[in-house]
Structures are given as structure tokens and as C-alpha cells.
Design a protein around this motif. Structure first.
Motif, PDB file in Angstrom:
ATOM      1  N   ARG A  18       0.243  -0.967  24.706  1.00  0.00           N
ATOM      2  CA  ARG A  18       1.213   0.097  24.536  1.00  0.00           C
ATOM      3  C   ARG A  18       0.830   1.385  25.252  1.00  0.00           C
ATOM      4  NH1 ARG A  18       0.624   2.204  18.760  1.00  0.00           N
ATOM      5  NH2 ARG A  18      -0.939   3.427  19.869  1.00  0.00           N
ATOM      6  N   GLU A  48      -6.407   0.835  16.766  1.00  0.00           N
ATOM      7  CA  GLU A  48      -6.408   1.856  15.711  1.00  0.00           C
ATOM      8  C   GLU A  48      -7.057   3.117  16.288  1.00  0.00           C
ATOM      9  OE1 GLU A  48      -8.404   0.373  12.290  1.00  0.00           O
ATOM     10  OE2 GLU A  48      -6.860  -1.122  11.873  1.00  0.00           O
ATOM     11  N   PHE A  49      -6.806   4.223  15.611  1.00  0.00           N
ATOM     12  CA  PHE A  49      -7.432   5.487  16.009  1.00  0.00           C
ATOM     13  C   PHE A  49      -8.148   6.103  14.809  1.00  0.00           C
ATOM     14  CE2 PHE A  49      -4.431   4.977  19.438  1.00  0.00           C
ATOM     15  CZ  PHE A  49      -5.070   5.553  20.526  1.00  0.00           C
ATOM     16  N   HIS A 107      -4.583  -2.190  15.979  1.00  0.00           N
ATOM     17  CA  HIS A 107      -3.703  -1.823  14.862  1.00  0.00           C
ATOM     18  C   HIS A 107      -2.548  -2.836  14.900  1.00  0.00           C
ATOM     19  CE1 HIS A 107      -1.418   1.505  12.580  1.00  0.00           C
ATOM     20  NE2 HIS A 107      -0.517   0.591  12.797  1.00  0.00           N
ATOM     21  N   GLY A 108      -2.726  -3.949  14.219  1.00  0.00           N
ATOM     22  CA  GLY A 108      -1.710  -5.004  14.260  1.00  0.00           C
ATOM     23  C   GLY A 108      -2.091  -6.113  15.228  1.00  0.00           C
ATOM     24  N   PRO A 109      -1.203  -7.063  15.406  1.00  0.00           N
ATOM     25  CA  PRO A 109      -1.507  -8.226  16.252  1.00  0.00           C
ATOM     26  C   PRO A 109      -1.405  -7.899  17.746  1.00  0.00           C
ATOM     27  CG  PRO A 109       0.743  -8.397  15.447  1.00  0.00           C
ATOM     28  CD  PRO A 109       0.158  -7.152  14.823  1.00  0.00           C
ATOM     29  N   PRO A 134       4.490 -14.750  18.659  1.00  0.00           N
ATOM     30  CA  PRO A 134       5.112 -14.226  17.441  1.00  0.00           C
ATOM     31  C   PRO A 134       4.782 -12.754  17.194  1.00  0.00           C
ATOM     32  CG  PRO A 134       3.358 -15.806  16.922  1.00  0.00           C
ATOM     33  CD  PRO A 134       3.550 -15.850  18.399  1.00  0.00           C
ATOM     34  N   PRO A 142       8.156 -10.323  18.140  1.00  0.00           N
ATOM     35  CA  PRO A 142       9.153  -9.956  17.114  1.00  0.00           C
ATOM     36  C   PRO A 142       8.525  -9.194  15.943  1.00  0.00           C
ATOM     37  CG  PRO A 142       8.836 -12.361  17.217  1.00  0.00           C
ATOM     38  CD  PRO A 142       8.151 -11.770  18.411  1.00  0.00           C
ATOM     39  N   GLU A 143       7.239  -9.454  15.660  1.00  0.00           N
ATOM     40  CA  GLU A 143       6.613  -8.690  14.574  1.00  0.00           C
ATOM     41  C   GLU A 143       6.583  -7.194  14.905  1.00  0.00           C
ATOM     42  OE1 GLU A 143       3.138 -10.145  12.612  1.00  0.00           O
ATOM     43  OE2 GLU A 143       2.903  -8.261  11.521  1.00  0.00           O
ATOM     44  N   TYR A 144       6.245  -6.853  16.142  1.00  0.00           N
ATOM     45  CA  TYR A 144       6.252  -5.436  16.527  1.00  0.00           C
ATOM     46  C   TYR A 144       7.662  -4.857  16.496  1.00  0.00           C
ATOM     47  CZ  TYR A 144       1.392  -4.695  17.682  1.00  0.00           C
ATOM     48  OH  TYR A 144       0.040  -4.526  17.584  1.00  0.00           O
ATOM     49  N   LEU A 156      10.160  -5.775  14.654  1.00  0.00           N
ATOM     50  CA  LEU A 156      10.534  -5.582  13.254  1.00  0.00           C
ATOM     51  C   LEU A 156       9.827  -4.359  12.658  1.00  0.00           C
ATOM     52  CD1 LEU A 156      12.077  -6.973  10.877  1.00  0.00           C
ATOM     53  CD2 LEU A 156       9.851  -7.898  10.227  1.00  0.00           C
ATOM     54  N   ALA A 157       8.528  -4.243  12.941  1.00  0.00           N
ATOM     55  CA  ALA A 157       7.770  -3.127  12.379  1.00  0.00           C
ATOM     56  C   ALA A 157       8.313  -1.799  12.893  1.00  0.00           C
ATOM     57  CB  ALA A 157       6.287  -3.263  12.735  1.00  0.00           C
ATOM     58  N   ARG A 158       8.659  -1.761  14.177  1.00  0.00           N
ATOM     59  CA  ARG A 158       9.091  -0.492  14.747  1.00  0.00           C
ATOM     60  C   ARG A 158      10.538  -0.169  14.438  1.00  0.00           C
ATOM     61  NH1 ARG A 158       4.767  -0.043  14.343  1.00  0.00           N
ATOM     62  NH2 ARG A 158       3.140   0.405  15.851  1.00  0.00           N
TER      63      ARG A 158
END
Lengths: 306, 306
Positions: free
Chosen positions: B173, B197-198, B212-214, B219, B222-224, B226-228
Motif C-alpha cells: 500500500r 503495522e506502525f 497489519h492484516g494479511p 482471498p 476481498p478481505e481488504y 471489505l475492511a476498508r
């Protein structure tokens, strides 16, 4: 009811500071100019955007869920934090209220376990049902009626000046996303904060027990803002000690001071450090009593609560 | 150069399918209507928004970083995946290229360690310096010149119809956030995907080794989303096997097929499953060769690459 004129704000120091900052941020020749890409405004939710006393609606939602789980499985009542919830342990509930780290962590684990395996759709339906039936014990209003009218006007005012408005809630992202569009006029992606990981089952997202990231309190708040927006906020609003790191990360910090026990609640507990920091750092404080003409969205006809 | 008319798209099946979907989504009486709040469009980056051959620029950035670390600390050359990088192990680099899970995981760990303790500002400056000097070995263009002109037009076209456009990159990102505003016209918060992570040090965010996350592939995509965004995408675009889950989660799926070795590259490897699924599920495929009049943003004057 939802205007961009800050009409529910009295013409005091808080409103003047907000207007001066936002105007200056939008003026290219001003030393306070903030380029459009940096105009990120972040609001805490409980106690900043709506009434959090005697307990936030989401706390009530969670406690009811834990009670239902204990009813279904009485052996849970021996486990922490169920034991405290079952016994209505005042010191535990108080620790939760002031967002004590240990109490919050134990609740986060219980919440994770309680909804593990629930699809997002099912979770949202459950939250929506709860919100539809819940009423505030003193005001008789639904949770969405407890939103502070002046803050909705502030959202509009900021957006009219090119700001993107986010809500960062320690209380849980997905609960807030059920109401954000209709109540705040914000898209779901502008609601950030504590949330579980998901796994996919038959193409559907299903909650895992583990959190995806930290709890969005204390230093977790600016971490979520950074993760989400790629920047730290230039404008932030909060009301208590778990908002201090968020407020400290912003150029303009707004601290709501709950001092109106007639139209809302008056309390200082859990906000001692925030208020001391505000004094030291020159943050702008909002007195509910003196700065807001109207407090609750649903009371904006001027009607006084009983 | 940046228009909303899809003028770099030939009038073929792909363009017609896009226009039919987007028009229908914006038409309240249509069975394909998508309410504005659900208009979330998500694009993969490498190979979907810009040239990823012979290797994505971010891979080059990371490999150079690992090489510099080995120079500073020769003992690293015995550790995995440094050993493979130092030896230019073709099978490892190939596994990385097709985003094999084990290769990606080992690189994610090496990347985490390489930038652990780096402030976000320092990381961004490093990425910006790299991007300023890097040139594509065949086209001689900077990375931002490798962006596909038709996709920029598609961004505009979607936005003109009320869609919010996101980029979800497995590649990372924060690297993308350095260029997203000027190159894509997207705010940083619309760039999501793999990220560390920070922690806060002296008020500054500093990278930790852990994600921070996968990882935002398979998969994880779509997880990101959904989270965002709180929703799954209604429109998604990708180009290879790690985009299959993202594409399958959308109502309209667009698969870029790299079949133009004159203006870009022709390859199928790493996209076998995606293409088979596209055929089975009726996804819309985009032939670079046949559907795009212009390919590269920097070549949109019609000039042919050497």
C-alpha cells in the motif's frame, strides 16, 4: 436539519476557532493553508458524536449478547469477563466505562468469541435489530437520535471546505457502519476502527475471533487513521483520555467537554488527562453547555428533554 | 490526456460490456441498478493498471533494498530469502513472479525486517527517490509512464457515474500511496492492501516488521476491500490468479489479458486459473491487443515503442 452553517453553535471561542482554522486551511496565501489532499478530519464517536451516558449503545448491545450466550451455555459464567458481567460487577463495568486497557482487552476477546463464525450480513442484521428496539433510558430516543446536531453541521462545514471526514471508533467499526450513511451522511469507508478479521465461507465473509489490527483507542486511533488515509489527521475531535493520541497527532484538536447535566450529562471521569493536555497544548475545547445551542439531533426543534 | 470518454478503448465487446454495466447500474429502473452507496470499484495494480514485465517496479525496489542490506551485513546472505536473491536463483524469482504463497511470505518477512524502524516519511522519501531514477528497461519510461491510459479513462468514467474507485495492491500500500494522487488522481485512502503495522516514536509513525492484516493477494484482496469499504466490490478488475477471489466477489469482473507483445508483453503464466474462471463465469476479458487503441499513458500521442 442538516445544514452547513454551524447554526447550532453559539458564537463563542470554540466556533470562532473552528471557523478561523477551516477558513485559513482553505486559503492558499495563509500560513495555515492545508493542501486539499491533506484535509483529513477524524472524529471519535462515543461522547464526541453522540451521548455515551449512562453507557454507549454498543456496550449495551455487547452485554446483552454475552448474557444470551451465558443463558445458552451456563458454564461460561465461570469464565472472565462473563463472571463480571453476570455479577454486574460495578468495578469491572466502571473499568470498561473509562476504557481501562485490561477491561477492554478482556471484552474484545469475549466479543471476538461471541460473534466468531457470524457472517457480516448476519452481524449487521443483528446490530440493526438491536438499534431499532433500543431506547435511551432517560431521553426515550433511539441511538441515532442521540447524535449531536452541532457535530453534523461541523461535518457539513468541513466537507464544504474540501475536507474528508472520518469516524474512528474504538467501539467497533462494523456496528457504526450500519448507521453511518443515514445518520452521518458518511460512506462506510469513512468509518474506521476496531474490527475483526474475516474468512470467506461459501463466498461470504465470516467474522473471526481475532481483531484485524489494534483496538482503536489511545495510540490505536492515529494508527488506524494512518493505515486508512495514509496521513495523520489535520483536524481531530474527541472527548476523553483514549482520544489524547489522536488529538495530539492533529494540527487542530477539538475536545468536547461534557458539562451540561440538563440537556445531556456532566462528567469529567475518564477525561482528566485529555483536559489537562488540552490546557497545556492549547486545544480548542467545546463546552456542551455554552457552545451548543442545540445538543441532540432529535431535539433540534428546541424542545427541552424532561 | 485524462478524459472520461473511454476514447482509448476500441468499440469492442469489452467496452460495450463496461458501458452496459455502468449505464445499467446508474439507472434506477434497471434490473442492474446499483445504489450509489454500493458503487465500489476495485482495481488490482501490477499488470492491471501498469506494466508488470519483466518485473514490477516495486519488486526491483525491494530487491535493491535487500542487496544493500546484504552489502552492509554479509552474514545475511546465508539466510532465506537473501540467499536466493544473492544467487539470483531463477526458480525463486520465478516463484515470486507468479506470486507463489511461500515465496511471497518469505519476501514479506524480509521486507518487514528491511524497513523495520523506518519512519513513514523516510520510507516515502526512499520510494520517491527510487521511482524518480528507475526506468523501464525496454520502454525507457519512468514507472508512472507505464500506467495504462485506458484504465485512467475507466477510473474517470466510473467516477462520473457515482463510483468510488479503489486500488488494492498485493505489492504494498505505502509504495503506491507515493504516486496515487498525481498518477491516478486517487486520494491515499483509496489505496489499500498489504501494509505494515506502525508504532509511534516521538510522535512519528515508524514501521514495524509485522503486517497489519494479511497480504493483499488471493482471498486477502476481498478481505481488504471489505475492511476498508464495508462492502464487497460491485466492479473489480484484475489480471492474474491472485485476483480470482477479488473478481469472484464482484458483480462485474474485468480480466486484463496480456496478448500484445508489440506494445506491451504477451504472457499467460500466473493467469491460467484466472482465464479459465473468466471463461466459466462469463467475466469480461480485455485484450490489450484488440481492446485498447492506446496502451501506455506516456505513449498516448500514438508514438509506437521501439
Amino acid at each position: 436539519m442538516h445544514t452547513s452553517s454551524l447554526e447550532s453553535w453559539n458564537d463563542g471561542a470554540a466556533k470562532r476557532a473552528i471557523v478561523a482554522f477551516v477558513t485559513s486551511a482553505a486559503t492558499e496565501e495563509s500560513p495555515g493553508y492545508v493542501p486539499p489532499r491533506d484535509r483529513v478530519a477524524v472524529f471519535d464517536n462515543d461522547g464526541t458524536l453522540w451521548v455515551e451516558k449512562p453507557a454507549p449503545v454498543q456496550t449495551a448491545f455487547v452485554l446483552e449478547k454475552l448474557a444470551a450466550r451465558m443463558k445458552a451455555d451456563p458454564s461460561l459464567a465461570d469464565a472472565w469477563p462473563y463472571r463480571a458481567v453476570a455479577a454486574r460487577d460495578e468495578s469491572f463495568l466502571h473499568a470498561l466505562e473509562v476504557q481501562d486497557a485490561d477491561a477492554v482487552t478482556s471484552m474484545v476477546q469475549a466479543i471476538g468469541a461471541a460473534w466468531e463464525g457470524t457472517t457480516l450480513d448476519a452481524y449487521e442484521a443483528e446490530a440493526a435489530r438491536y438499534l431499532a428496539s433500543w431506547r435511551h433510558e432517560r431521553f426515550g430516543l433511539p441511538a441515532t437520535g442521540l447524535v449531536y446536531q452541532p457535530m453534523l453541521e461541523l461535518f457539513d462545514y468541513l466537507r464544504a471546505h474540501g475536507w474528508r471526514v472520518f469516524v474512528c471508533s474504538g467501539g467497533g467499526r462494523d456496528f457504526m457502519r450500519v448507521i453511518c450513511e443515514d445518520t452521518w451522511g458518511l460512506p462506510r469507508e469513512n468509518v474506521i476502527g476496531s474490527a475483526p478479521e474475516f474468512v470467506w465461507r461459501d463466498g461470504e465473509p465470516v467474522r473471526r475471533a481475532a481483531l484485524h489490527g489494534p483496538v482503536a483507542i489511545g495510540p490505536g486511533k492515529p494508527e488506524y487513521v494512518l493505515a486508512r488515509t495514509g496521513r495523520l489527521p489535520r483536524f481531530a475531535a474527541g472527548n476523553d483520555d483514549v482520544d489524547v493520541e489522536l488529538l495530539a497527532s492533529a494540527r487542530f484538536a477539538l475536545l468536547v467537554v461534557h458539562d451540561d447535566d440538563v440537556r445531556e450529562y456532566a462528567y469529567t471521569e475518564g477525561a482528566e488527562r485529555a483536559r489537562a493536555t488540552a490546557g497545556r497544548e492549547g486545544w480548542t475545547t467545546v463546552s456542551v453547555k455554552n457552545d451548543w445551542k442545540t445538543v441532540l439531533k432529535e431535539r433540534s426543534d428546541g424542545e427541552e428533554p424532561e
